[in-house]
Design a protein around this motif. Structure first.
Motif, mmCIF file in Angstrom:
data_model
loop_
_atom_site.group_PDB
_atom_site.id
_atom_site.type_symbol
_atom_site.label_atom_id
_atom_site.label_comp_id
_atom_site.label_asym_id
_atom_site.label_seq_id
_atom_site.Cartn_x
_atom_site.Cartn_y
_atom_site.Cartn_z
ATOM 1 N N ALA B 19 39.725 -2.446 -6.623
ATOM 2 C CA ALA B 19 39.553 -2.167 -5.194
ATOM 3 C C ALA B 19 40.271 -0.885 -4.798
ATOM 4 O O ALA B 19 39.702 -0.002 -4.135
ATOM 5 C CB ALA B 19 40.065 -3.344 -4.358
ATOM 6 N N VAL B 20 41.520 -0.754 -5.212
ATOM 7 C CA VAL B 20 42.295 0.435 -4.852
ATOM 8 C C VAL B 20 41.770 1.647 -5.619
ATOM 9 O O VAL B 20 41.612 2.736 -5.063
ATOM 10 C CB VAL B 20 43.807 0.223 -5.125
ATOM 11 C CG1 VAL B 20 44.594 1.493 -4.796
ATOM 12 C CG2 VAL B 20 44.340 -0.950 -4.305
ATOM 13 N N GLY B 23 38.394 2.468 -3.919
ATOM 14 C CA GLY B 23 38.451 2.754 -2.491
ATOM 15 C C GLY B 23 39.360 3.902 -2.105
ATOM 16 O O GLY B 23 39.065 4.659 -1.177
ATOM 17 N N ASN B 24 40.464 4.057 -2.813
ATOM 18 C CA ASN B 24 41.443 5.048 -2.371
ATOM 19 C C ASN B 24 40.903 6.468 -2.492
ATOM 20 O O ASN B 24 41.139 7.303 -1.611
ATOM 21 C CB ASN B 24 42.745 4.885 -3.162
ATOM 22 C CG ASN B 24 43.976 5.069 -2.278
ATOM 23 O OD1 ASN B 24 43.890 4.908 -1.059
ATOM 24 N ND2 ASN B 24 45.092 5.386 -2.877
ATOM 25 N N PHE B 26 37.813 7.305 -2.215
ATOM 26 C CA PHE B 26 36.875 7.419 -1.091
ATOM 27 C C PHE B 26 37.608 7.794 0.191
ATOM 28 O O PHE B 26 37.230 8.726 0.907
ATOM 29 C CB PHE B 26 36.123 6.097 -0.921
ATOM 30 C CG PHE B 26 35.367 5.978 0.371
ATOM 31 C CD1 PHE B 26 34.068 6.460 0.485
ATOM 32 C CD2 PHE B 26 35.949 5.384 1.495
ATOM 33 C CE1 PHE B 26 33.366 6.352 1.678
ATOM 34 C CE2 PHE B 26 35.258 5.275 2.695
ATOM 35 C CZ PHE B 26 33.961 5.758 2.782
ATOM 36 N N TRP B 27 38.679 7.067 0.472
ATOM 37 C CA TRP B 27 39.412 7.320 1.708
ATOM 38 C C TRP B 27 40.106 8.671 1.681
ATOM 39 O O TRP B 27 40.118 9.399 2.684
ATOM 40 C CB TRP B 27 40.433 6.202 1.960
ATOM 41 C CG TRP B 27 39.798 4.940 2.439
ATOM 42 C CD1 TRP B 27 39.715 3.752 1.760
ATOM 43 C CD2 TRP B 27 39.146 4.728 3.696
ATOM 44 N NE1 TRP B 27 39.054 2.822 2.520
ATOM 45 C CE2 TRP B 27 38.690 3.383 3.718
ATOM 46 C CE3 TRP B 27 38.896 5.527 4.809
ATOM 47 C CZ2 TRP B 27 38.011 2.838 4.794
ATOM 48 C CZ3 TRP B 27 38.221 4.984 5.895
ATOM 49 C CH2 TRP B 27 37.792 3.648 5.875
ATOM 50 N N ASP B 28 40.694 9.013 0.541
ATOM 51 C CA ASP B 28 41.386 10.312 0.454
ATOM 52 C C ASP B 28 40.421 11.467 0.706
ATOM 53 O O ASP B 28 40.730 12.381 1.468
ATOM 54 C CB ASP B 28 42.048 10.470 -0.926
ATOM 55 C CG ASP B 28 43.353 9.691 -1.039
ATOM 56 O OD1 ASP B 28 43.901 9.305 0.022
ATOM 57 O OD2 ASP B 28 43.817 9.446 -2.163
ATOM 58 N N GLU B 31 39.468 11.575 4.314
ATOM 59 C CA GLU B 31 40.557 12.071 5.157
ATOM 60 C C GLU B 31 40.752 13.580 4.987
ATOM 61 O O GLU B 31 40.961 14.301 5.971
ATOM 62 C CB GLU B 31 41.849 11.303 4.844
ATOM 63 C CG GLU B 31 42.947 11.578 5.851
ATOM 64 C CD GLU B 31 44.053 10.529 5.857
ATOM 65 O OE1 GLU B 31 43.784 9.350 5.528
ATOM 66 O OE2 GLU B 31 45.189 10.899 6.197
ATOM 67 N N LEU B 35 37.348 13.179 8.198
ATOM 68 C CA LEU B 35 36.468 12.094 8.635
ATOM 69 C C LEU B 35 37.142 10.736 8.539
ATOM 70 O O LEU B 35 36.505 9.690 8.690
ATOM 71 C CB LEU B 35 35.176 12.117 7.811
ATOM 72 C CG LEU B 35 34.339 13.391 8.044
ATOM 73 C CD1 LEU B 35 33.232 13.498 7.022
ATOM 74 C CD2 LEU B 35 33.774 13.397 9.464
ATOM 75 N N ALA B 36 38.439 10.741 8.274
ATOM 76 C CA ALA B 36 39.237 9.521 8.328
ATOM 77 C C ALA B 36 40.628 9.938 8.790
ATOM 78 O O ALA B 36 40.955 11.133 8.767
ATOM 79 C CB ALA B 36 39.290 8.835 6.970
ATOM 80 N N GLY B 37 41.413 8.962 9.241
ATOM 81 C CA GLY B 37 42.748 9.294 9.722
ATOM 82 C C GLY B 37 42.741 10.080 11.024
ATOM 83 O O GLY B 37 43.685 10.810 11.332
ATOM 84 N N SER B 367 30.161 7.565 10.300
ATOM 85 C CA SER B 367 31.008 7.396 9.123
ATOM 86 C C SER B 367 30.204 7.533 7.834
ATOM 87 O O SER B 367 29.222 6.845 7.633
ATOM 88 C CB SER B 367 31.734 6.059 9.186
ATOM 89 O OG SER B 367 30.861 5.022 9.531
ATOM 90 N N PRO B 368 30.661 8.439 6.971
ATOM 91 C CA PRO B 368 29.988 8.619 5.690
ATOM 92 C C PRO B 368 30.312 7.448 4.759
ATOM 93 O O PRO B 368 31.453 7.008 4.686
ATOM 94 C CB PRO B 368 30.613 9.905 5.124
ATOM 95 C CG PRO B 368 31.658 10.348 6.089
ATOM 96 C CD PRO B 368 31.838 9.310 7.121
ATOM 97 N N VAL B 369 29.294 6.923 4.090
ATOM 98 C CA VAL B 369 29.512 5.960 2.997
ATOM 99 C C VAL B 369 28.873 6.573 1.753
ATOM 100 O O VAL B 369 27.812 7.161 1.833
ATOM 101 C CB VAL B 369 28.916 4.561 3.293
ATOM 102 C CG1 VAL B 369 29.673 3.878 4.417
ATOM 103 C CG2 VAL B 369 27.434 4.634 3.663
#
Lengths: 415, 415
Positions: B19-20, B23-24, B26-28, B31, B35-37, B367-369
């Motif tokens: 998961a990390v 997912g991480n 993706f989030w990094d 951001e 587009l995040a944070g 939000s981009p996926v």
């Protein structure tokens, strides 16, 4: 139906048959005797039942400093709801957030001298964090053996099954340091999960635990919900007052719903880099995917934090201490003399319900605990002191408790 | 360190490494591309970033009817906080409660034509209820095989490990009715766990499921958070609008934090006796031992429920529908023509982040996926429609989307 498979549950970490079997009888008996299922309006610190108008003072409320009803806290909630214009702006905070949670976390972080991460409840914080600790994501990457204290609150114990899928889980004796040291010798790393302040009284051995943390790099996960605000300078709680290991090896969660007087919870951390905090925000279960603390609770919490920074907090803590001492001068319990606001007044399994009913009729709610909720021979009436209870209320409660069988404190202590 | 045991995790039901790991990154990346944070103040439906003052309209907010910012909802929160004088009176509701939760549950029960039990979040409801269902305490005492749909929301999937300790757990294909029927033939009882409305669009096959419920006494546990309020008469949601099996065999949870516009969640039940409701209150995990919905959220929810009873709800639903239709007339997606307020605008894995950034610069957050969050080749910009978005905003968004590579709807549909 014949031939269809009947399931035999493993029951390694939980057993609802046992929980419901034991607990439901307890609750039913309590409710039949009018000591559970009570609905009452709260006004000026007094409760009045909706059905009969019976008035009583609550001696089983965890708002130890009565900050829940503090006008500044209430107006803080109102102001924040109006300022932000929503209770929540529904989108994961990892994407877009209004500044509410950040303001809350900055304030709590400054107040408690830690890195603060908010959560909707301590249970949600623990359910999200413990598996992430088990998988090594909050430590040095090593998966720790997760040792749950056998008395740790169900909000932590409930995470055992999830943790067991990310690491190994054992249940250790209550504050059993020898067992912990043995595990530290046998496993690469250990994380001990325990209450900072127990819900039936008593504190964790934070100094002795710090020695194990130093010797074996052990992690300790504390839930300090029952002592935050009520205990320590600025209300930092028992763990942060006394633990000599306030660094990455010590993780503390605490509710804001007890002595702090609001809603929500906080995770208090020390020494973690920003990327670990991001991992928590993104992967600690519901912290990432579910709703956050709402703006009313944020505003109330900011107001409560402000009170924690003033002399008023010391005054409230002193009143709580004085009330505890007053109670101890009248009624003898095992907890007498301790700083902890909870007392269990011993009763027999046979008399405790009737005693609780008589105390309630006299105008005080105290909660009976008895077998099978606690072991046979340890039944009693649980009493929680608050700063806002008056001397008169405490004296009257003590007189009633003695009438129904509590042991009076010695005359010498009575002065 | 040598000789100390290194733990190999079983990873039967969860895997934080994966998961990390997935997912991480993706989030990094999100951001780093802004587009995040994102932190932004909300005012009159427009967000303004705190750092640069950039203004944008949120097209990834689940408050589909904009009830979150409705003046009556906000004033409902304020009035309740003042009336009750506390955000919460901290004592388990099974002992003593102020009438707040009961008033909320009575109102929600009447509105949705069900027995309603409140919870602080849908995640907390599922984490508490699912193990109690697994142990047979909500059914006829038989422990059901727990079949989790492979796409079911993580707030339900997160309960797998706990359920596996009370019963058996398997993960089934998405809406795989054949697999379910096979399991029904092999096990005494089955409980299927699935979203009523998926977070990426689409509804559960409630009619086909009801046939299995009739034939095999199967339980179905729905999370209908994405359709409550936005869908159906009085906003009862997709499941309660279309399921022919609204009795003890169907259990629905839904958040109040999305289209309903407030905080908290509800469990909707039919046909359960009072003692089962008590078992839920007492033993469904955090419902018993942790903090409840606070009074601000109760007041906001009572106000939102009132709006649900009026013509205003139909007007808001109609506006939402009109906005969805307007979007569909301009941009082509797989979801075009559906009632569901979520659209995924296809982009390539290589262009999606840049496209999202350009849309944001033009004043809209979508939000981009992308891989690895979704499979390769299914990347896109997720767009959520709301009743409160203006025609002008939607037209401008669609124009920008087409500029960055979205496929225009056919001219015929455009009119």
């Amino acid at each position: 139906m014949t031939g269809r498979k009947r399931i035999e549950p493993p029951h390694r970490y939980r057993d609802n048959d046992k929980a419901v079997g034991v607990g439901n009888a307890f609750w039913d008996l309590s409710e039949r005797n009018g000591l559970a299922g009570i609905v009452a309006e709260l006004e000026d610190g007094v409760l009045r039942t909706v059905d009969t108008g019976h008035e009583f003072v609550n001696f089983t409320c965890c708002s130890y400093l009565d900050l829940d009803a503090h006008p500044a806290v209430i107006e803080g909630a109102v102001a924040a709801v109006r300022r932000f214009g929503v209770l929540d702006h529904c989108i994961p905070r990892s994407r877009v957030q209004i500044p509410a949670l950040l303001e809350l976390e900055a304030s709590l972080g400054e107040l408690f001298g830690a890195q603060a991460v908010s959560a909707i409840s301590a249970g949600v914080a623990s359910a999200g964090l413990l598996p992430l600790i088990a998988s090594g994501h909050l430590g040095d990457g090593t998966r720790p053996l997760m040792v749950f204290d056998k008395n740790c609150h169900v909000s932590m114990a409930g995470a055992k099954a999830a943790c067991a899928d990310e690491s190994e889980v054992v249940t250790g004796g209550h504050h059993d340091l020898d067992f912990l040291e043995d595990m530290c010798k046998r496993y690469e790393r250990v994380c001990y999960v325990v209450d900072g302040a127990d819900s039936l009284g008593g504190y964790a051995p934070v100094v002795e635990l710090a020695k194990l943390q130093d010797a074996y790099d052990m992690l300790v996960y504390y839930d300090d919900s029952h002592s935050v605000s009520a205990y320590g300078e600025r209300g930092v709680g028992y763990v942060r007052t006394h633990s000599p290991a306030l660094d990455e090896r010590t993780i503390t969660v605490a509710t804001l719903n007890k002595a702090f007087g609001t809603s929500g919870a906080m995770i208090l951390l020390d020494g973690y880099p920003k990327h670990t905090l991001r991992v928590i925000e993104r992967f600690a279960g519901a912290l990432c995917y579910s709703q956050p603390v709402n703006t009313a609770a944020v505003g109330a919490s900011l107001a409560s934090a402000e009170i924690h920074r003033t002399e008023e907090l010391r005054t409230l803590q002193a009143r709580l201490r004085a009330n505890i001492e007053l109670f101890d001068r009248h009624v003898k319990t095992e907890q007498s003399g301790g700083a902890y606001p909870i007392r269990v007044v011993p009763m027999s399994d046979e008399t405790v319900i009737d005693a609780g009913r008589r105390v309630f009729e006299a105008g005080f709610y105290v909660s009976p605990v008895f077998f099978p909720i606690v072991s046979r021979g340890t039944a009693g009436l649980r009493v929680m002191m608050r700063a806002g209870q008056t001397e008169e209320q405490i004296r009257r409660l003590c007189a009633v408790l003695i009438e129904v069988g509590a042991q009076a404190a010695s005359q010498e202590a009575e002065r």
